[in-house]
Write a protein that holds these residues in place. Sequence first.
Motif, mmCIF file in Angstrom:
data_model
loop_
_atom_site.group_PDB
_atom_site.id
_atom_site.type_symbol
_atom_site.label_atom_id
_atom_site.label_comp_id
_atom_site.label_asym_id
_atom_site.label_seq_id
_atom_site.Cartn_x
_atom_site.Cartn_y
_atom_site.Cartn_z
ATOM 1 N N CYS A 137 0.853 -1.182 0.000
ATOM 2 C CA CYS A 137 0.000 0.000 0.000
ATOM 3 C C CYS A 137 0.891 1.235 0.000
ATOM 4 O O CYS A 137 2.098 1.134 0.228
ATOM 5 C CB CYS A 137 -0.915 -0.014 1.225
ATOM 6 N N PRO A 138 0.299 2.404 -0.224
ATOM 7 C CA PRO A 138 1.104 3.628 -0.175
ATOM 8 C C PRO A 138 1.758 3.798 1.201
ATOM 9 O O PRO A 138 1.189 3.413 2.225
ATOM 10 C CB PRO A 138 0.085 4.737 -0.430
ATOM 11 N N ARG A 139 2.941 4.370 1.221
ATOM 12 C CA ARG A 139 3.700 4.568 2.470
ATOM 13 C C ARG A 139 2.889 5.360 3.477
ATOM 14 O O ARG A 139 2.908 5.057 4.674
ATOM 15 C CB ARG A 139 5.019 5.282 2.141
ATOM 16 N N SER A 140 2.132 6.360 3.018
ATOM 17 C CA SER A 140 1.324 7.156 3.945
ATOM 18 C C SER A 140 0.274 6.291 4.650
ATOM 19 O O SER A 140 0.011 6.463 5.843
ATOM 20 C CB SER A 140 0.652 8.320 3.207
ATOM 21 N N MET A 141 -0.295 5.351 3.926
ATOM 22 C CA MET A 141 -1.270 4.443 4.518
ATOM 23 C C MET A 141 -0.592 3.500 5.513
ATOM 24 O O MET A 141 -1.143 3.193 6.574
ATOM 25 C CB MET A 141 -1.970 3.647 3.410
ATOM 26 N N MET A 142 0.614 3.074 5.180
ATOM 27 C CA MET A 142 1.374 2.202 6.072
ATOM 28 C C MET A 142 1.692 2.938 7.374
ATOM 29 O O MET A 142 1.512 2.383 8.463
ATOM 30 C CB MET A 142 2.666 1.781 5.351
ATOM 31 N N GLN A 143 2.145 4.175 7.244
ATOM 32 C CA GLN A 143 2.450 4.995 8.428
ATOM 33 C C GLN A 143 1.206 5.159 9.307
ATOM 34 O O GLN A 143 1.277 5.018 10.524
ATOM 35 C CB GLN A 143 2.940 6.387 8.002
ATOM 36 N N GLN A 144 0.077 5.441 8.661
ATOM 37 C CA GLN A 144 -1.162 5.644 9.412
ATOM 38 C C GLN A 144 -1.570 4.369 10.139
ATOM 39 O O GLN A 144 -1.962 4.416 11.306
ATOM 40 C CB GLN A 144 -2.274 6.102 8.476
ATOM 41 N N ALA A 145 -1.482 3.241 9.467
ATOM 42 C CA ALA A 145 -1.849 1.973 10.104
ATOM 43 C C ALA A 145 -0.953 1.683 11.301
ATOM 44 O O ALA A 145 -1.431 1.275 12.377
ATOM 45 C CB ALA A 145 -1.770 0.837 9.086
#
Length: 156
Positions: A137-145
Amino acid sequence: TFSLPGIVAAQAVVLDDDLRQKYFSYIEGSDMDLGNIFAFDCVQACYSDEGREWKAQMLDYVDANIDLLCERMAAECPKIKPMRPEASFLVFLDCRGLGLGQEELIRFFADKAHICMNSGDMFGPSGAGYMRMNVACPRSMMQQAIDQIIEAVKNR
């Protein structure tokens, strides 16, 4: 490797003659063998030199997401231990350190971390205490998760 679900293109290698006959009879009988006009060009691009660079970049990106998950969990949430996959974008999280039963674990991730994952026990009894996370997934989504998991564990 190329994950083209919207294109509806798949390949199957079935070495056993009897099983291959059964499999392809089912596929043909349910009209799943027809493909679509876009699928042929997409598959050809994936397996040609055109797809090689994309694949290398994708693998590097997913590996970086796995590194990020492993590093952040080790530093900020050691009760959850990601298991680095050898050839996948799906990471099993060893959540036994949280001391929750499997149903509680599922509810914890859904209700507290607001993340939907596969329950480890769907892969058999030895999967109890684990959850499976998709990191493609996009890095931003990974960070958020990751942020949501860490916050939910801190607030337990």
